[in-house]
Design a protein around this motif. Structure first.
Motif, PDB file in Angstrom:
ATOM      1  N   GLU B 153       0.844  -1.200   0.000  1.00 35.44           N
ATOM      2  CA  GLU B 153       0.000   0.000   0.000  1.00 35.44           C
ATOM      3  C   GLU B 153       0.880   1.250   0.000  1.00 35.44           C
ATOM      4  O   GLU B 153       1.930   1.284   0.638  1.00 35.44           O
ATOM      5  CB  GLU B 153      -0.895   0.032   1.246  1.00 35.44           C
ATOM      6  CG  GLU B 153      -1.865  -1.136   1.348  1.00 35.44           C
ATOM      7  CD  GLU B 153      -2.600  -1.150   2.692  1.00 35.44           C
ATOM      8  OE1 GLU B 153      -2.448  -0.157   3.455  1.00 35.44           O
ATOM      9  OE2 GLU B 153      -3.286  -2.147   2.972  1.00 35.44           O
ATOM     10  N   VAL B 154       0.392   2.267  -0.694  1.00 37.81           N
ATOM     11  CA  VAL B 154       1.009   3.599  -0.630  1.00 37.81           C
ATOM     12  C   VAL B 154      -0.110   4.590  -0.338  1.00 37.81           C
ATOM     13  O   VAL B 154      -1.096   4.654  -1.076  1.00 37.81           O
ATOM     14  CB  VAL B 154       1.719   3.966  -1.947  1.00 37.81           C
ATOM     15  CG1 VAL B 154       2.234   5.402  -1.885  1.00 37.81           C
ATOM     16  CG2 VAL B 154       2.870   3.005  -2.224  1.00 37.81           C
ATOM     17  N   ARG B 325       7.384  -0.961   6.753  1.00 38.69           N
ATOM     18  CA  ARG B 325       6.511   0.192   6.932  1.00 38.69           C
ATOM     19  C   ARG B 325       7.362   1.458   6.945  1.00 38.69           C
ATOM     20  O   ARG B 325       8.333   1.543   7.703  1.00 38.69           O
ATOM     21  CB  ARG B 325       5.741   0.056   8.240  1.00 38.69           C
ATOM     22  CG  ARG B 325       4.653   1.074   8.407  1.00 38.69           C
ATOM     23  CD  ARG B 325       3.586   0.577   9.372  1.00 38.69           C
ATOM     24  NE  ARG B 325       2.510   1.547   9.447  1.00 38.69           N
ATOM     25  CZ  ARG B 325       2.269   2.297  10.519  1.00 38.69           C
ATOM     26  NH1 ARG B 325       3.005   2.162  11.606  1.00 38.69           N
ATOM     27  NH2 ARG B 325       1.286   3.171  10.525  1.00 38.69           N
ATOM     28  N   VAL B 326       7.013   2.399   6.110  1.00 41.98           N
ATOM     29  CA  VAL B 326       7.710   3.688   6.097  1.00 41.98           C
ATOM     30  C   VAL B 326       6.689   4.776   6.354  1.00 41.98           C
ATOM     31  O   VAL B 326       5.697   4.905   5.623  1.00 41.98           O
ATOM     32  CB  VAL B 326       8.412   3.946   4.744  1.00 41.98           C
ATOM     33  CG1 VAL B 326       9.080   5.317   4.763  1.00 41.98           C
ATOM     34  CG2 VAL B 326       9.435   2.859   4.451  1.00 41.98           C
ATOM     35  N   LEU B 327       6.909   5.576   7.402  1.00 44.63           N
ATOM     36  CA  LEU B 327       6.072   6.746   7.666  1.00 44.63           C
ATOM     37  C   LEU B 327       6.906   7.983   7.414  1.00 44.63           C
ATOM     38  O   LEU B 327       7.943   8.169   8.058  1.00 44.63           O
ATOM     39  CB  LEU B 327       5.570   6.760   9.114  1.00 44.63           C
ATOM     40  CG  LEU B 327       4.368   5.877   9.378  1.00 44.63           C
ATOM     41  CD1 LEU B 327       4.824   4.564   9.955  1.00 44.63           C
ATOM     42  CD2 LEU B 327       3.409   6.568  10.312  1.00 44.63           C
ATOM     43  N   GLY B 345       3.512  -7.234   2.126  1.00 46.22           N
ATOM     44  CA  GLY B 345       2.622  -6.359   2.886  1.00 46.22           C
ATOM     45  C   GLY B 345       3.241  -5.018   3.205  1.00 46.22           C
ATOM     46  O   GLY B 345       2.932  -4.437   4.251  1.00 46.22           O
ATOM     47  N   SER B 346       4.108  -4.496   2.339  1.00 46.28           N
ATOM     48  CA  SER B 346       4.795  -3.238   2.631  1.00 46.28           C
ATOM     49  C   SER B 346       3.853  -2.047   2.524  1.00 46.28           C
ATOM     50  O   SER B 346       2.995  -1.999   1.636  1.00 46.28           O
ATOM     51  CB  SER B 346       5.960  -3.045   1.658  1.00 46.28           C
ATOM     52  OG  SER B 346       6.853  -4.142   1.754  1.00 46.28           O
ATOM     53  N   VAL B 347       4.030  -1.084   3.423  1.00 43.50           N
ATOM     54  CA  VAL B 347       3.172   0.105   3.440  1.00 43.50           C
ATOM     55  C   VAL B 347       4.048   1.360   3.508  1.00 43.50           C
ATOM     56  O   VAL B 347       4.914   1.481   4.381  1.00 43.50           O
ATOM     57  CB  VAL B 347       2.209   0.096   4.647  1.00 43.50           C
ATOM     58  CG1 VAL B 347       1.339   1.354   4.650  1.00 43.50           C
ATOM     59  CG2 VAL B 347       1.346  -1.154   4.648  1.00 43.50           C
ATOM     60  N   VAL B 348       3.806   2.289   2.599  1.00 43.55           N
ATOM     61  CA  VAL B 348       4.465   3.603   2.631  1.00 43.55           C
ATOM     62  C   VAL B 348       3.381   4.639   2.877  1.00 43.55           C
ATOM     63  O   VAL B 348       2.408   4.709   2.115  1.00 43.55           O
ATOM     64  CB  VAL B 348       5.193   3.912   1.309  1.00 43.55           C
ATOM     65  CG1 VAL B 348       5.785   5.324   1.344  1.00 43.55           C
ATOM     66  CG2 VAL B 348       6.281   2.880   1.047  1.00 43.55           C
TER      67      VAL B 348
END
Lengths: 268, 385
Positions: B153-154, B325-327, B345-348
């Motif tokens: 997700e981005v 996960r990158v915030l 399942g990576s999320v940015v």
């Protein structure tokens, strides 16, 4: 009646006393004379040292604050240097959208009518590249104003059209430093036949310390790479030497002399 | 026989001479002492000046942005510092505006006891904060083919990291999910998702400089200021809470400590390093970090890597596995236009708070500097007395 032994001094005794007395007085006089001479030489030496030390203190204080990049060195020669010397400092605590005047909270001395000033213009506060310094001439001052927290402030009117137009709140912002300066030439000047380190403003020459030697003041201008330069905007430090010379002669028959040197790094 | 007293004048003359010599000698000693005192006074005056200068430098080197930034306009704070065996410095910092501060330092020499101490000098400098202008324009800014698959997700919607509510003064700012030079090369497969304001934006002007020039700073500036340098390769773990005696252990000596973003009470919560990887890197098997991550080559996240702040990659970026996960913001130049795949399942997620904190809590990215000219002032020289 016992008359006792009533003999006077013989001629030989008197002569011996006279000779011995003369030797004692002569020796004492010599000691006195040489001590006085030594004291005179020492006094001249001390005065010379104090003079050059005081002179270096003055020059260091004045020259340390100048800005080479802003062209504060107006003229430079081996025995004289003309600079813009700071006389007052403050921070802008009020500025209008339409330009001059500006409200300044001073630190130390008051600004005065007729002061030449330099005002920091931030322009876009997010950029450093557009920061600049605006010159101006103060025409009138209102010293009855107040700043943040009721601190005393001065309202400076700077009428020159182009400068006044630039003194707006999107150019000169709160907190901008303001400086007043005077043009002074420091160097060796002859006053009443003696050479002095003096400060010249216009045609007025104010002796500061002396008397100095005929070559009593010398300036060497050095750039950031350590090379001697003749470009005022490249000067990174000024090496100053002051030499004193007294009319008093030392034991070798030469004038009592002394010298001190220092290197002044320009801060601005 | 009575002998009459017979005195000469040699003794009085000798006494007189001794008195004169004594007076002259005493005068000489007095002058020498005076000269000595003047010399000492001059030395101590110079000492006071350089003590003040040291105070100025120390004040700028140890800039407390949180404390000074919280002052009202024209408000000030004063602190005193002792330099053992030398003197004492009183520093007053006045906040003029958000970015302008005046530092006023009064140095007093205490060395030499009551007879010699007391020389003082006051100097000042007008400073300005220089804050790096690194503002990722989207959650993911990149070029070339970018595909999301699996549950990757981005999100461009601004998110405040959990537990960071009290540290985020700036208002929320939604951004595009992906900003790219060619939106037709962005794709999602399966449950992968791109959201934002809007989801994807195309900007054909994106070029190399988008990823190297940041206002008045460039890539060389940023990498030069790196707190931690690594040569790349595979990183299998990080040490987010590396402490000694309660203090966070930072810098190149502790290259795996990239801060502790998930524990606001931890010693390393405010440690936001600039990490420069000079090659390509694979980060796998977990790890938590924050700050500014600069990668000269390619970056691949292989699972359970959590990062708060800004990631700028000159090569390509790819993810695989779960838990990455990158915030903050990710910028990947992808100069060679390789195919970038976000899998697993990576999320940015865009987080202006994480970006802002990463910049403002790093002394390299938020620096206090003297004004470009006429910043320094000798306040003793213009005092009214």
């Amino acid at each position: 009646m016992n008359t006792g032994d009533k003999r006077g001094f013989t001629l030989v005794e008197m002569m011996i006393v006279a000779v011995v007395g003369a030797m004692v007085v002569g020796a004492t006089y010599q000691i006195l004379l040489s001590s006085q001479r030594a004291m005179t030489v020492q006094t001249a030496q001390v005065q010379g040292q104090q003079a050059v030390r005081a002179g270096l203190d003055i020059l260091t204080s004045e020259l340390r604050e100048i800005s080479r990049s802003e062209g504060d060195i107006l003229n430079m020669a081996p025995n004289r240097v003309e600079v813009r010397a700071m006389r007052a400092f403050g921070s802008v605590c009020g500025v209008a959208a339409t330009g001059s005047p500006i409200l300044v909270q001073k630190v130390g001395r008051f600004f005065e009518d007729g002061d030449s000033i330099m005002v920091f213009a931030d322009n876009n506060p997010d950029l450093v590249s557009d920061d600049t310094i605006l010159p101006g001439l103060v025409s009138t001052i209102d010293k009855t104003q107040t700043c943040f927290g009721g601190e005393a402030a001065q309202l400076l009117t700077v009428p020159a059209l182009a400068v006044a137009a630039a003194l707006t709140d999107d150019t000169v912002r709160l907190g901008a430093p303001v400086r007043a300066f005077t043009r002074y030439t420091y160097g060796l000047y002859s006053v009443d036949g003696d050479d002095y380190l003096a400060r010249k403003s216009g045609v007025t020459i104010a002796p500061l310390v002396g008397p100095l030697a005929p070559n009593g003041v010398s300036f060497t201008y050095v750039d950031s790479l350590g090379s001697v330069t003749t470009n005022p905007r490249a000067v990174s430090r000024i090496e100053v030497t002051l030499r004193s010379e007294s009319s008093v002669l030392n034991q070798q028959g030469r004038p009592v002399a002394g010298s001190l040197s220092t290197a002044i790094y320009l801060r601005n | 026989m009575e002998q009459k007293e017979q005195r000469g004048f040699a003794l009085p003359v000798a006494v007189f001479a001794l008195v004169i010599v004594g007076v002259i000698t005493t005068g000489g000693f007095f002058m020498a002492r005076q000269e000595g005192r003047i010399g000492v006074a001059s030395e101590y005056a110079g000492m006071a000046f350089y003590l003040s200068e040291r105070g100025l430098v120390d004040a700028m080197d140890n800039w407390n942005r949180d404390l000074y930034g919280a002052l009202p306009d024209w408000g000030d704070t004063t602190f005193t510092r002792d330099y053992t065996g030398l003197g004492q410095v009183t520093t007053r910092i006045t906040r003029m505006t958000d970015l302008l501060y005046f530092v006023d330092v009064d140095g007093t020499v205490t060395r030499g006891g009551a007879m010699r101490s007391g020389a003082s000098r006051r100097v000042g400098v007008t400073t300005r904060l220089v804050i790096a202008e690194i503002d990722p324009p989207a959650a993911l800014t990149t070029r070339g083919t970018t595909s999301l698959s699996g549950t990757a997700e981005v999100h461009g919607e601004d998110e405040i990291p959990g537990g960071w509510g009290g540290f985020c003064p700036d208002p929320l700012e939604d951004k595009p999910g992906i900003l790219t030079d060619n939106s037709s090369q962005v794709s999602t497969i399966g449950a992968a998702e791109i959201t934002g304001d809007p989801d994807v934006v195309e900007d054909t002007s994106i070029d190399d400089e988008t990823f190297t020039d940041f206002g008045e700073l460039d890539w060389d500036d940023l990498t030069e200021w790196a707190n931690i340098r690594l040569s790349g390769g595979t990183l299998t773990t990080l040490e987010p809470d590396s402490t000694f005696a309660g203090d966070c252990r930072t810098g190149q000596a502790f290259p795996l400590n990239w801060g502790n973003p998930e524990n606001p009470g931890a010693a390393c919560f405010d440690w936001f390093p600039i990490v420069h990887i000079t090659g390509s890197a694979n980060i796998q098997s977990g790890g938590v970090g924050q700050g500014l991550l600069l990668v000269d080559g390619d970056l691949e996240l292989r699972g359970d890597f959590v990062f708060y702040g800004i990631i700028i990659v000159q090569g390509s970026i790819a993810t695989q596995g779960q838990g990455n996960r990158v915030l903050g913001g990710v910028m990947a130049s992808n100069a060679d236009f390789e195919s970038q795949a976000f899998t697993g399942g990576s999320v940015v997620t865009n987080s202006t708070c994480a970006v802002t904190r990463a910049i403002r809590n790093n002394s390299g990215l938020t620096r206090v500097r003297p004004l470009v000219a006429r910043s320094w002032v000798d306040l003793s020289a213009i005092s009214e007395s």
